[in-house]
Design a protein around this motif. Structure first.
Motif, mmCIF file in Angstrom:
data_model
loop_
_atom_site.group_PDB
_atom_site.id
_atom_site.type_symbol
_atom_site.label_atom_id
_atom_site.label_comp_id
_atom_site.label_asym_id
_atom_site.label_seq_id
_atom_site.Cartn_x
_atom_site.Cartn_y
_atom_site.Cartn_z
ATOM 1 N N ILE A 110 0.844 -1.205 0.000
ATOM 2 C CA ILE A 110 0.000 0.000 0.000
ATOM 3 C C ILE A 110 0.873 1.246 0.000
ATOM 4 N N LYS A 111 1.896 1.240 0.852
ATOM 5 C CA LYS A 111 2.786 2.398 0.966
ATOM 6 C C LYS A 111 3.533 2.668 -0.335
ATOM 7 N N SER A 112 4.087 1.627 -0.937
ATOM 8 C CA SER A 112 4.923 1.826 -2.121
ATOM 9 C C SER A 112 4.112 2.117 -3.373
ATOM 10 N N VAL A 113 3.026 1.396 -3.578
ATOM 11 C CA VAL A 113 2.233 1.568 -4.804
ATOM 12 C C VAL A 113 1.451 2.877 -4.784
ATOM 13 N N LEU A 114 0.849 3.207 -3.652
ATOM 14 C CA LEU A 114 0.063 4.437 -3.570
ATOM 15 C C LEU A 114 0.933 5.661 -3.286
ATOM 16 N N GLY A 115 2.177 5.434 -2.887
ATOM 17 C CA GLY A 115 3.073 6.548 -2.623
ATOM 18 C C GLY A 115 2.674 7.366 -1.411
ATOM 19 N N VAL A 116 2.189 6.686 -0.366
ATOM 20 C CA VAL A 116 1.754 7.387 0.854
ATOM 21 C C VAL A 116 2.779 7.171 1.956
ATOM 22 N N ASP A 117 2.683 7.986 3.002
ATOM 23 C CA ASP A 117 3.612 7.830 4.115
ATOM 24 C C ASP A 117 3.204 6.633 4.971
ATOM 25 N N ALA A 118 4.064 6.276 5.921
ATOM 26 C CA ALA A 118 3.845 5.076 6.730
ATOM 27 C C ALA A 118 2.567 5.165 7.560
ATOM 28 N N ALA A 119 2.267 6.356 8.097
ATOM 29 C CA ALA A 119 1.067 6.515 8.916
ATOM 30 C C ALA A 119 -0.191 6.284 8.093
ATOM 31 N N THR A 120 -0.227 6.859 6.889
ATOM 32 C CA THR A 120 -1.396 6.691 6.018
ATOM 33 C C THR A 120 -1.529 5.242 5.577
ATOM 34 N N ALA A 121 -0.401 4.605 5.263
ATOM 35 C CA ALA A 121 -0.434 3.197 4.849
ATOM 36 C C ALA A 121 -0.993 2.325 5.961
ATOM 37 N N HIS A 122 -0.625 2.620 7.209
ATOM 38 C CA HIS A 122 -1.115 1.835 8.340
ATOM 39 C C HIS A 122 -2.623 2.014 8.507
ATOM 40 N N VAL A 123 -3.110 3.238 8.346
ATOM 41 C CA VAL A 123 -4.546 3.511 8.445
ATOM 42 C C VAL A 123 -5.301 2.771 7.336
ATOM 43 N N LEU A 124 -4.795 2.846 6.107
ATOM 44 C CA LEU A 124 -5.447 2.180 4.979
ATOM 45 C C LEU A 124 -5.422 0.664 5.147
ATOM 46 N N PHE A 125 -4.341 0.156 5.692
ATOM 47 C CA PHE A 125 -4.243 -1.285 5.956
ATOM 48 C C PHE A 125 -5.335 -1.720 6.919
ATOM 49 N N ASP A 126 -5.539 -0.941 7.971
ATOM 50 C CA ASP A 126 -6.569 -1.288 8.954
ATOM 51 C C ASP A 126 -7.972 -1.159 8.362
ATOM 52 N N LEU A 127 -8.228 -0.059 7.648
ATOM 53 C CA LEU A 127 -9.558 0.158 7.075
ATOM 54 C C LEU A 127 -9.927 -0.910 6.049
ATOM 55 N N SER A 128 -8.926 -1.420 5.337
ATOM 56 C CA SER A 128 -9.178 -2.395 4.271
ATOM 57 C C SER A 128 -9.103 -3.833 4.752
ATOM 58 N N GLY A 129 -8.685 -4.021 6.012
ATOM 59 C CA GLY A 129 -8.513 -5.376 6.502
ATOM 60 C C GLY A 129 -7.300 -6.064 5.923
ATOM 61 N N GLY A 130 -6.401 -5.284 5.301
ATOM 62 C CA GLY A 130 -5.196 -5.859 4.717
ATOM 63 C C GLY A 130 -5.352 -6.291 3.272
ATOM 64 N N PHE A 131 -6.441 -5.867 2.614
ATOM 65 C CA PHE A 131 -6.655 -6.213 1.205
ATOM 66 C C PHE A 131 -6.271 -5.022 0.330
ATOM 67 N N PHE A 132 -5.279 -5.226 -0.515
ATOM 68 C CA PHE A 132 -4.694 -4.126 -1.269
ATOM 69 C C PHE A 132 -5.710 -3.420 -2.158
ATOM 70 N N GLU A 133 -6.495 -4.164 -2.900
ATOM 71 C CA GLU A 133 -7.456 -3.543 -3.814
ATOM 72 C C GLU A 133 -8.468 -2.693 -3.060
ATOM 73 N N GLU A 134 -8.898 -3.189 -1.910
ATOM 74 C CA GLU A 134 -9.854 -2.421 -1.113
ATOM 75 C C GLU A 134 -9.200 -1.159 -0.544
ATOM 76 N N ALA A 135 -7.928 -1.268 -0.182
ATOM 77 C CA ALA A 135 -7.199 -0.094 0.309
ATOM 78 C C ALA A 135 -7.117 0.983 -0.777
#
Length: 301
Positions: free
Chosen positions: A144-169
């Motif tokens: 999520i962090k590398s493909v979307l180009g977001v910082d670590a904090a945002t990647a962690h939030v997106l990981f939690d919101l998506s349940g760890g599913f990249f497409e949903e993130a």
């Protein structure tokens, strides 16, 4: 033509309905595509849009399941497929309606039942389906962090919101309205416990205006108060999920008791279950907010 699947009924379970739907779509593409699910041919285009031999149900009710039984009784071009979302909402009458067809389906028929967990599906139905459990991807947070180009904090939030599913993130990140709603909700969670008195109208207005995102709304509220509770007990910032709100969470946590925060989380969980049944939405939202405020006042330091 691809061979007939080993079974005629699958129960696809995942905590994120979107991920379960994508898994069902992948099965359908492989089922109908002469190239094994290429995603680009006319067969795949029909699956993605409106294939005449695919029926999709968003609620497992008796009348819709009877329609599905009639649907699969008509000989298909290749296969008949029925996708039943929210199978964990199926009651006993609906389960009894579909049992015989799941046990003895017409030739070239496939049922795909989608649910958040197997435990919520009537056992008589679940036992007649092959289990497919969809789990989060390994390394999803870094992806999520590398493909979307977001910082670590945002990647962690997106990981939690998506349940760890990249497409949903990715979908969440691109949904600007959702991200605005989340930011407003985090602010609301903070102000709710800070306010004096029991005025809840503006908070209830906000919940009512976002009732189409109710499941996500409850998850965000739970995670915010969970972060406060975890930080209060551990003093470990790395355990905070909502890292973009970490400063406010760490500042606020000492002002509230562990008992209040724990019980507030329980109130939100119970309210989420209550909203699954037919209720007066406004009254249910206000009751949840009043209960949170009463709990906070009872335990106030």
């Amino acid at each position: 033509m691809m061979p007939l699947p080993e079974t005629s009924a699958y129960l696809i379970t995942c905590s994120r309905p979107g991920a379960a739907k994508r898994a069902a779509d992948a099965i359908l593409l492989k089922l109908y595509c002469k190239k094994g699910g290429c995603g680009n041919c006319p067969d795949c285009a029909r699956v993605k849009n409106a294939h005449p031999d695919i029926m999709r149900l968003d609620a497992p009710k008796v009348d819709t399941l009877r329609e599905a039984i009639s649907f699969v009784s008509i000989k298909p071009e290749r296969y008949k497929a029925v996708v039943i979302e929210n199978a964990d909402d199926m009651n006993a009458a609906a389960a009894n309606c579909i049992l015989k067809t799941l046990e003895q389906p017409p030739e070239n028929t496939v049922f795909l039942l989608l649910a958040r967990s197997r435990s919520g599906v009537p056992p008589t139905v679940a036992s007649r389906c092959a289990a497919v459990r969809i789990s989060a991807e390994d390394g999803a947070e870094e992806k999520i962090k590398s493909v979307l180009g977001v910082d670590a904090a945002t990647a962690h939030v997106l990981f939690d919101l998506s349940g760890g599913f990249f497409e949903e993130a990715c979908e969440i990140y691109r949904d600007e309205a959702f991200m605005r709603m989340r930011a407003e909700l985090l602010e609301m969670c903070e102000k709710l416990l800070r306010q004096k008195g029991f005025a809840v109208s503006r908070y209830a207005d906000f919940i009512e205006s976002n009732k189409d995102r109710l499941s996500a709304l409850f998850c965000i509220m739970q995670s915010y108060y969970r972060d406060m509770l975890v930080y209060k007990k551990t003093k470990t910032p790395e355990l905070i999920i909502n890292r973009d709100a970490a400063d406010k969470i760490m500042k606020a946590a000492p002002d509230f008791t562990s008992g209040a925060l724990s019980n507030i989380i329980s109130i939100i969980l119970e309210s989420e279950r209550r909203f699954l049944a037919p209720v007066n939405f406004r009254l249910a939202a206000e009751k949840m907010l009043f209960c949170i405020l009463e709990e906070n006042a009872k335990w106030k330091k």
